[in-house]
Design a protein around this motif. Structure first.
Motif, PDB file in Angstrom:
ATOM      1  N   TRP A 175     -67.227 -48.361  -9.368  1.00 26.15           N
ATOM      2  CA  TRP A 175     -67.129 -47.417  -8.251  1.00 26.15           C
ATOM      3  C   TRP A 175     -66.691 -46.031  -8.716  1.00 26.15           C
ATOM      4  CZ3 TRP A 175     -64.526 -51.672  -4.861  1.00 26.15           C
ATOM      5  CH2 TRP A 175     -65.513 -52.331  -4.119  1.00 26.15           C
TER       6      TRP A 175
ATOM      7  N   LYS B 271     -60.216 -57.265  -1.102  1.00 29.35           N
ATOM      8  CA  LYS B 271     -59.070 -56.878  -0.268  1.00 29.35           C
ATOM      9  C   LYS B 271     -58.532 -55.535  -0.736  1.00 29.35           C
ATOM     10  CE  LYS B 271     -56.976 -60.940   1.156  1.00 29.35           C
ATOM     11  NZ  LYS B 271     -56.109 -62.032   0.748  1.00 29.35           N
TER      12      LYS B 271
ATOM     13  N   PRO C 129     -61.738 -49.684  -1.488  1.00 27.91           N
ATOM     14  CA  PRO C 129     -62.136 -48.534  -0.661  1.00 27.91           C
ATOM     15  C   PRO C 129     -63.330 -48.869   0.228  1.00 27.91           C
ATOM     16  CG  PRO C 129     -62.451 -48.115  -3.026  1.00 27.91           C
ATOM     17  CD  PRO C 129     -61.783 -49.428  -2.908  1.00 27.91           C
ATOM     18  N   LYS C 130     -63.255 -48.429   1.477  1.00 28.73           N
ATOM     19  CA  LYS C 130     -64.287 -48.808   2.464  1.00 28.73           C
ATOM     20  C   LYS C 130     -65.614 -48.079   2.231  1.00 28.73           C
ATOM     21  CE  LYS C 130     -61.373 -50.761   5.757  1.00 28.73           C
ATOM     22  NZ  LYS C 130     -60.752 -51.638   4.767  1.00 28.73           N
ATOM     23  N   ASP C 131     -65.528 -46.904   1.641  1.00 28.10           N
ATOM     24  CA  ASP C 131     -66.725 -46.060   1.577  1.00 28.10           C
ATOM     25  C   ASP C 131     -67.549 -46.263   0.296  1.00 28.10           C
ATOM     26  OD1 ASP C 131     -64.647 -45.155   0.030  1.00 28.10           O
ATOM     27  OD2 ASP C 131     -65.227 -43.059   0.162  1.00 28.10           O
ATOM     28  N   LYS C 132     -67.149 -47.204  -0.549  1.00 24.38           N
ATOM     29  CA  LYS C 132     -67.898 -47.384  -1.811  1.00 24.38           C
ATOM     30  C   LYS C 132     -69.070 -48.341  -1.616  1.00 24.38           C
ATOM     31  CE  LYS C 132     -65.169 -44.856  -4.366  1.00 24.38           C
ATOM     32  NZ  LYS C 132     -65.595 -43.510  -4.734  1.00 24.38           N
TER      33      LYS C 132
ATOM     34  N   LYS D  12     -66.999 -58.560   6.870  1.00 24.14           N
ATOM     35  CA  LYS D  12     -66.573 -57.697   7.983  1.00 24.14           C
ATOM     36  C   LYS D  12     -65.059 -57.695   8.076  1.00 24.14           C
ATOM     37  CE  LYS D  12     -70.352 -57.584  11.101  1.00 24.14           C
ATOM     38  NZ  LYS D  12     -71.077 -58.488  11.948  1.00 24.14           N
TER      39      LYS D  12
ATOM     40  N   GLY E 273     -63.543 -55.476   5.802  1.00 26.44           N
ATOM     41  CA  GLY E 273     -63.912 -54.061   5.998  1.00 26.44           C
ATOM     42  C   GLY E 273     -65.079 -53.620   5.138  1.00 26.44           C
ATOM     43  N   LYS E 274     -65.882 -54.592   4.657  1.00 27.03           N
ATOM     44  CA  LYS E 274     -67.027 -54.252   3.804  1.00 27.03           C
ATOM     45  C   LYS E 274     -68.294 -54.850   4.405  1.00 27.03           C
ATOM     46  CE  LYS E 274     -66.093 -51.911   0.025  1.00 27.03           C
ATOM     47  NZ  LYS E 274     -66.822 -50.649  -0.086  1.00 27.03           N
ATOM     48  N   ASP E 275     -68.828 -54.179   5.382  1.00 27.71           N
ATOM     49  CA  ASP E 275     -69.995 -54.698   6.088  1.00 27.71           C
ATOM     50  C   ASP E 275     -71.248 -54.342   5.286  1.00 27.71           C
ATOM     51  OD1 ASP E 275     -71.631 -55.721   7.935  1.00 27.71           O
ATOM     52  OD2 ASP E 275     -71.313 -54.182   9.463  1.00 27.71           O
ATOM     53  N   CYS E 276     -71.559 -55.148   4.264  1.00 26.70           N
ATOM     54  CA  CYS E 276     -72.627 -54.720   3.340  1.00 26.70           C
ATOM     55  C   CYS E 276     -73.804 -55.690   3.318  1.00 26.70           C
ATOM     56  CB  CYS E 276     -72.042 -54.544   1.942  1.00 26.70           C
ATOM     57  SG  CYS E 276     -71.529 -56.093   1.221  1.00 26.70           S
TER      58      CYS E 276
END
Ligand code: PGA
Length: 249
Positions: free
Chosen positions: A119, A153, A156-159, A194, A197-200
């Motif tokens: 990342w 856990k 970062p959420k935005d990676k 989810k 926090g990683k909805d990928c």
């Protein structure tokens, strides 16, 4: 090109591929039209990253690596760092493949370090998770997958991230999970992601081939495939891509 399309067919060449074979693959790939709704990626061995970079980019195929080390540079004989992968124009890097977990003994902690390093240098990890046959038979599949995903856990959420669910017993064995199993397990993986926090995007992997790709890609929650053996030949790889395009369209 980077993961802009939701459906991804990624070819993991593992420890296969000589320069002559790569050239043959690319020549065949050139004869096939680029699909509309599906992103293509290839993860050849390190030795083929630079020579394959330009011809794959010309064809709109994203390049990736099969592994990376988490240190920046220096005295780590035999290792490849994220900057070297970026230098070869890689977008993806496979992390936590079951062969590395079981043969090389890679731990969740090491995989987490590699995620961070990837990342930091703008790579998108394809994080592999999966249960062994013994674990499935014991009924602890979800527990095992949750444990493997727990390294996310606090991440970062935005990676960018792609996850590949690959039952270990289906890799290279010719066995595939039933559509029911795939739907159920993907639903669990999506739910768990989810919660973290990683909805990928979640791919399926394990003996995906031209014969079963359509059925597997049509399963709810499956957004592409990580393909080993069947990605070594351009025609079988492209047949899988076509099957995915039919369901992704
Ligand atoms: P396989 O490998 O398609 O040969 O089963 C898949 C993988 O290991 O990613």
């Amino acid at each position: 090109m980077s993961g802009s399309k939701r459906c991804l067919i990624a070819g993991n060449w593992k420890m296969n591929g000589l320069l002559s074979e790569a050239e043959e693959f690319i020549a065949e790939l050139r004869e096939n039209p680029a699909p509309e709704h599906v992103e293509l990626a290839l993860m050849p061995p390190f030795t083929l990253l630079h020579p394959m970079n330009r011809p794959l980019a010309d064809k709109g195929v994203t390049l990736g690596a099969q592994n990376v080390y988490y240190e920046e540079k220096g005295a780590f004989t035999g290792s490849i760092c994220p900057r070297m992968l970026r230098d070869a124009n890689c977008h993806y890097v496979i992390l936590g493949h079951s062969e590395r977990r079981s043969i090389i003994g890679e731990s969740n902690a090491q995989i987490r370090s590699k995620l961070n390093a990837a990342w930091l240098h703008g790579l998108e990890p394809i994080l592999c998770i999966g249960e062994t046959l013994e674990q499935r038979e014991k009924g602890i599949t979800n527990h095992v997958l949750a444990e493997q995903l727990a390294i996310l856990k606090g991440a970062p959420k935005d990676k960018p991230l792609t996850v590949a669910y690959e039952p270990v017993w289906a890799i290279g064995t010719g066995k595939t999970a039933t559509p029911e199993m795939v739907v159920e397990t993907h639903a669990f993986v999506h739910e768990e992601l989810k919660r973290l926090g990683k909805d990928c995007r979640v791919l399926y992997g394990g003996s995906v081939n031209p014969g079963n790709a359509k059925e597997l890609m049509a399963c709810e929650g499956v957004e592409g495939a990580l393909v080993g053996g069947a990605s070594l030949k351009a025609d079988s790889f492209m047949q899988i891509v076509e099957a995915a395009a039919e369901t992704a369209g």
